[in-house]
Design a protein around this motif. Structure first.
Motif, PDB file in Angstrom:
ATOM      1  N   PHE A  19       0.824  -1.206   0.000  1.00 39.19           N
ATOM      2  CA  PHE A  19       0.000   0.000   0.000  1.00 39.19           C
ATOM      3  C   PHE A  19       0.863   1.264   0.000  1.00 39.19           C
ATOM      4  O   PHE A  19       0.739   2.101   0.887  1.00 39.19           O
ATOM      5  CB  PHE A  19      -0.915   0.029   1.229  1.00 39.19           C
ATOM      6  CG  PHE A  19      -1.894  -1.101   1.294  1.00 39.19           C
ATOM      7  CD1 PHE A  19      -3.057  -1.076   0.527  1.00 39.19           C
ATOM      8  CD2 PHE A  19      -1.653  -2.177   2.114  1.00 39.19           C
ATOM      9  CE1 PHE A  19      -3.961  -2.125   0.593  1.00 39.19           C
ATOM     10  CE2 PHE A  19      -2.557  -3.218   2.177  1.00 39.19           C
ATOM     11  CZ  PHE A  19      -3.716  -3.210   1.418  1.00 39.19           C
ATOM     12  N   PRO A  20       1.744   1.467  -0.976  1.00 42.15           N
ATOM     13  CA  PRO A  20       2.540   2.699  -0.986  1.00 42.15           C
ATOM     14  C   PRO A  20       1.693   3.938  -1.277  1.00 42.15           C
ATOM     15  O   PRO A  20       2.105   5.058  -1.007  1.00 42.15           O
ATOM     16  CB  PRO A  20       3.551   2.459  -2.116  1.00 42.15           C
ATOM     17  CG  PRO A  20       2.851   1.519  -3.044  1.00 42.15           C
ATOM     18  CD  PRO A  20       2.031   0.627  -2.153  1.00 42.15           C
ATOM     19  N   PHE A  21       0.499   3.726  -1.825  1.00 34.41           N
ATOM     20  CA  PHE A  21      -0.383   4.817  -2.236  1.00 34.41           C
ATOM     21  C   PHE A  21      -1.300   5.287  -1.120  1.00 34.41           C
ATOM     22  O   PHE A  21      -2.086   6.213  -1.330  1.00 34.41           O
ATOM     23  CB  PHE A  21      -1.258   4.360  -3.415  1.00 34.41           C
ATOM     24  CG  PHE A  21      -1.977   3.065  -3.151  1.00 34.41           C
ATOM     25  CD1 PHE A  21      -3.148   3.037  -2.419  1.00 34.41           C
ATOM     26  CD2 PHE A  21      -1.457   1.873  -3.615  1.00 34.41           C
ATOM     27  CE1 PHE A  21      -3.796   1.849  -2.163  1.00 34.41           C
ATOM     28  CE2 PHE A  21      -2.096   0.672  -3.362  1.00 34.41           C
ATOM     29  CZ  PHE A  21      -3.272   0.656  -2.637  1.00 34.41           C
TER      30      PHE A  21
ATOM     31  N   LEU B  75       4.295   8.851 -15.773  1.00 32.39           N
ATOM     32  CA  LEU B  75       3.971   9.530 -14.526  1.00 32.39           C
ATOM     33  C   LEU B  75       4.315   8.644 -13.333  1.00 32.39           C
ATOM     34  O   LEU B  75       4.002   7.449 -13.332  1.00 32.39           O
ATOM     35  CB  LEU B  75       2.488   9.884 -14.512  1.00 32.39           C
ATOM     36  CG  LEU B  75       2.083  11.171 -13.808  1.00 32.39           C
ATOM     37  CD1 LEU B  75       2.742  12.371 -14.463  1.00 32.39           C
ATOM     38  CD2 LEU B  75       0.571  11.330 -13.840  1.00 32.39           C
ATOM     39  N   SER B  76       4.940   9.224 -12.310  1.00 35.73           N
ATOM     40  CA  SER B  76       5.317   8.445 -11.127  1.00 35.73           C
ATOM     41  C   SER B  76       4.068   8.026 -10.354  1.00 35.73           C
ATOM     42  O   SER B  76       3.127   8.810 -10.223  1.00 35.73           O
ATOM     43  CB  SER B  76       6.230   9.261 -10.211  1.00 35.73           C
ATOM     44  OG  SER B  76       7.453   9.564 -10.852  1.00 35.73           O
ATOM     45  N   PRO B  77       4.033   6.806  -9.812  1.00 33.78           N
ATOM     46  CA  PRO B  77       2.878   6.360  -9.028  1.00 33.78           C
ATOM     47  C   PRO B  77       2.732   7.149  -7.726  1.00 33.78           C
ATOM     48  O   PRO B  77       3.704   7.682  -7.185  1.00 33.78           O
ATOM     49  CB  PRO B  77       3.199   4.886  -8.733  1.00 33.78           C
ATOM     50  CG  PRO B  77       4.230   4.496  -9.736  1.00 33.78           C
ATOM     51  CD  PRO B  77       5.019   5.729 -10.015  1.00 33.78           C
ATOM     52  N   THR B  78       1.522   7.203  -7.216  1.00 32.52           N
ATOM     53  CA  THR B  78       1.246   7.800  -5.918  1.00 32.52           C
ATOM     54  C   THR B  78       2.016   7.044  -4.832  1.00 32.52           C
ATOM     55  O   THR B  78       2.080   5.814  -4.858  1.00 32.52           O
ATOM     56  CB  THR B  78      -0.260   7.714  -5.607  1.00 32.52           C
ATOM     57  OG1 THR B  78      -0.988   8.343  -6.665  1.00 32.52           O
ATOM     58  CG2 THR B  78      -0.599   8.374  -4.284  1.00 32.52           C
TER      59      THR B  78
ATOM     60  N   MET C 164       9.760  11.589   4.213  1.00 33.14           N
ATOM     61  CA  MET C 164      10.228  12.913   3.826  1.00 33.14           C
ATOM     62  C   MET C 164       9.669  13.410   2.500  1.00 33.14           C
ATOM     63  O   MET C 164       9.707  14.604   2.216  1.00 33.14           O
ATOM     64  CB  MET C 164      11.765  12.927   3.792  1.00 33.14           C
ATOM     65  CG  MET C 164      12.385  12.710   5.169  1.00 33.14           C
ATOM     66  SD  MET C 164      14.132  12.233   5.100  1.00 33.14           S
ATOM     67  CE  MET C 164      14.821  13.582   4.175  1.00 33.14           C
ATOM     68  N   ILE C 165       9.184  12.517   1.655  1.00 32.19           N
ATOM     69  CA  ILE C 165       8.591  12.894   0.368  1.00 32.19           C
ATOM     70  C   ILE C 165       7.305  12.101   0.180  1.00 32.19           C
ATOM     71  O   ILE C 165       7.285  10.883   0.405  1.00 32.19           O
ATOM     72  CB  ILE C 165       9.546  12.626  -0.817  1.00 32.19           C
ATOM     73  CG1 ILE C 165      10.882  13.337  -0.628  1.00 32.19           C
ATOM     74  CG2 ILE C 165       8.905  13.068  -2.125  1.00 32.19           C
ATOM     75  CD1 ILE C 165      11.895  13.041  -1.730  1.00 32.19           C
ATOM     76  N   LYS C 166       6.248  12.783  -0.267  1.00 29.65           N
ATOM     77  CA  LYS C 166       4.991  12.122  -0.596  1.00 29.65           C
ATOM     78  C   LYS C 166       4.483  12.691  -1.917  1.00 29.65           C
ATOM     79  O   LYS C 166       4.769  13.842  -2.265  1.00 29.65           O
ATOM     80  CB  LYS C 166       3.955  12.327   0.520  1.00 29.65           C
ATOM     81  CG  LYS C 166       4.357  11.681   1.844  1.00 29.65           C
ATOM     82  CD  LYS C 166       3.383  12.012   2.943  1.00 29.65           C
ATOM     83  CE  LYS C 166       3.724  11.248   4.225  1.00 29.65           C
ATOM     84  NZ  LYS C 166       5.084  11.534   4.724  1.00 29.65           N
ATOM     85  N   LEU C 167       3.724  11.876  -2.639  1.00 28.31           N
ATOM     86  CA  LEU C 167       3.229  12.272  -3.952  1.00 28.31           C
ATOM     87  C   LEU C 167       1.772  11.866  -4.075  1.00 28.31           C
ATOM     88  O   LEU C 167       1.419  10.705  -3.841  1.00 28.31           O
ATOM     89  CB  LEU C 167       4.059  11.611  -5.060  1.00 28.31           C
ATOM     90  CG  LEU C 167       3.641  11.893  -6.500  1.00 28.31           C
ATOM     91  CD1 LEU C 167       3.858  13.362  -6.851  1.00 28.31           C
ATOM     92  CD2 LEU C 167       4.433  11.009  -7.467  1.00 28.31           C
TER      93      LEU C 167
ATOM     94  N   ILE D 220      -2.605   6.840  -8.646  1.00 26.13           N
ATOM     95  CA  ILE D 220      -1.916   6.228  -9.786  1.00 26.13           C
ATOM     96  C   ILE D 220      -1.077   5.067  -9.264  1.00 26.13           C
ATOM     97  O   ILE D 220      -0.211   5.238  -8.395  1.00 26.13           O
ATOM     98  CB  ILE D 220      -1.049   7.256 -10.518  1.00 26.13           C
ATOM     99  CG1 ILE D 220      -1.948   8.359 -11.093  1.00 26.13           C
ATOM    100  CG2 ILE D 220      -0.243   6.588 -11.629  1.00 26.13           C
ATOM    101  CD1 ILE D 220      -1.215   9.446 -11.828  1.00 26.13           C
ATOM    102  N   LEU D 221      -1.339   3.894  -9.801  1.00 27.08           N
ATOM    103  CA  LEU D 221      -0.662   2.665  -9.389  1.00 27.08           C
ATOM    104  C   LEU D 221       0.395   2.293 -10.419  1.00 27.08           C
ATOM    105  O   LEU D 221       0.260   2.615 -11.609  1.00 27.08           O
ATOM    106  CB  LEU D 221      -1.675   1.526  -9.259  1.00 27.08           C
ATOM    107  CG  LEU D 221      -2.881   1.801  -8.339  1.00 27.08           C
ATOM    108  CD1 LEU D 221      -3.929   0.709  -8.504  1.00 27.08           C
ATOM    109  CD2 LEU D 221      -2.437   1.918  -6.902  1.00 27.08           C
ATOM    110  N   PRO D 222       1.473   1.625  -9.987  1.00 25.30           N
ATOM    111  CA  PRO D 222       2.503   1.225 -10.950  1.00 25.30           C
ATOM    112  C   PRO D 222       1.981   0.204 -11.940  1.00 25.30           C
ATOM    113  O   PRO D 222       1.266  -0.731 -11.575  1.00 25.30           O
ATOM    114  CB  PRO D 222       3.615   0.637 -10.064  1.00 25.30           C
ATOM    115  CG  PRO D 222       2.934   0.273  -8.785  1.00 25.30           C
ATOM    116  CD  PRO D 222       1.813   1.251  -8.611  1.00 25.30           C
ATOM    117  N   GLY D 223       2.296   0.400 -13.206  1.00 23.61           N
ATOM    118  CA  GLY D 223       1.914  -0.558 -14.233  1.00 23.61           C
ATOM    119  C   GLY D 223       2.734  -1.822 -14.115  1.00 23.61           C
ATOM    120  O   GLY D 223       3.940  -1.778 -13.887  1.00 23.61           O
TER     121      GLY D 223
END
Length: 322
Positions: free
Chosen positions: A150-152, A262-265, A271-274, A298-301
């Motif tokens: 669950f990185p998103f 596009l980078s995934p969520t 320290m960094i979130k997207l 956005i999930l990684p393909g």
């Protein structure tokens, strides 16, 4: 210089060219010497690191906000002289290749990422020390892909089924001649890189001005350095729908495509979130331009190749003054 070439490179482990926690990272250090060369040591390190840095204002003063964190740092000593510092090891004239192997720690780490004011990097660095004042370095980054389930999600208990549910939102904007109602429905919240999504926009135009829906992908990068936080936002115009004339209504359906690069969520970095949102706006002679924002994950393909190929790092020398 006796050293003609000094590089480090690695072997790919999959078609995407990415590495993950627990993978074996194998490669080689290549040295080309113009003559037999005495050295003190030859080492190679594998590192995972996140760093953020930006300047802010504190009254009239400019303040540097900076922080970093190491996820891991592994080292291999390839050559080392028998008596530390005497330069008794010899690299012979010509080309010499030194293989190495690391096992990437099997811990939760975020994917490689480069943002406005911060980077998450994974790299190999080789260092050849000829003497206390003559050091050669070479470095190369390798792309890393998280294994986090669950990185998103800001919270790991966020159910994956929520990402497949339909989203709806409504907004009403008043102006002198009437009101405009905007209803937006998106097919789902979660999409993979390169995937398409149906978006339905119902516009009830009760004003005397024509309005035109526009679709935007909004990106939000969040950077944290100790107690300080800063945000960088940007928008990508997805497309423009058909115009809706005064005193009419229309339902407009658009198919939006997520750029594959596009980078995934992600939220699994301290320290960094997207994060992303889908924004729909209406242009026209309105007193206030109404807009609706819907969350977008956005999930990684699964089959997206990595654009960075395995390659050799270039080297530089450093002379150290005593």
């Amino acid at each position: 210089m006796s050293l003609k070439h000094f590089s480090v490179d690695y072997d790919q482990v999959n078609e995407r060219g990415t590495f993950s926690s627990g993978d074996v990272l194998s490669g080689r250090v290549t040295v080309v010497a113009g003559e037999d060369t005495k050295v003190q040591s030859l080492t190679v390190k594998a590192k995972g690191n996140v760093e953020v840095k930006w300047y802010g204002q504190d009254g009239a003063s400019t303040v540097l906000h900076r922080d970093e964190k190491k996820y891991f740092c592994l080292e291999r000593i390839i050559l080392q002289d028998k008596k530390i510092g005497d330069g008794s090891e010899i690299i012979h004239q010509g080309r010499s290749v030194y293989p190495f192997t690391f096992v990437i720690p099997n811990i939760d780490m975020p994917s490689s990422y480069e943002g406005k004011w911060g980077r998450i990097t994974y790299s190999l660095q080789a260092q050849l020390t000829q003497s206390i004042g003559k050091i050669h370095k070479t470095r190369i980054e390798f792309p890393f892909r998280t294994k986090s389930e669950f990185p998103f999600a800001a919270k790991s208990e966020m159910p994956i089924v929520v990402l497949q549910e339909q989203q709806c939102a409504t907004k009403i904007s008043f102006c002198g001649s009437g009101k405009v109602t905007l209803n937006v429905t998106s097919e789902k919240m979660g999409l993979t890189q390169g995937e398409t999504m149906d978006v339905s926009v119902e516009v009830i135009n009760g004003s005397n001005s024509a309005v035109t829906p526009k679709f935007f992908l909004c990106e939000k990068q969040i950077f944290v350095a100790r107690a300080a936080t800063t945000v960088h936002t940007s928008e990508i115009l997805f497309g423009t729908g058909e115009s809706v004339s005064a005193w009419t209504s229309r339902t407009i359906r658009n198919v939006l495509s997520i750029p594959p690069q596009l980078s995934p969520t992600f939220f699994n970095c301290s320290m960094i979130k997207l994060e992303y949102t889908l924004k729909v706006t209406l242009g026209g002679q309105l007193a206030r331009d109404p807009d609706i924002k819907l969350p977008l994950v956005i999930l990684p393909g699964s089959s997206q190749p990595c654009h960075q190929k395995a390659k050799c790092g270039s080297f530089h020398s450093k002379k150290v003054s005593n």
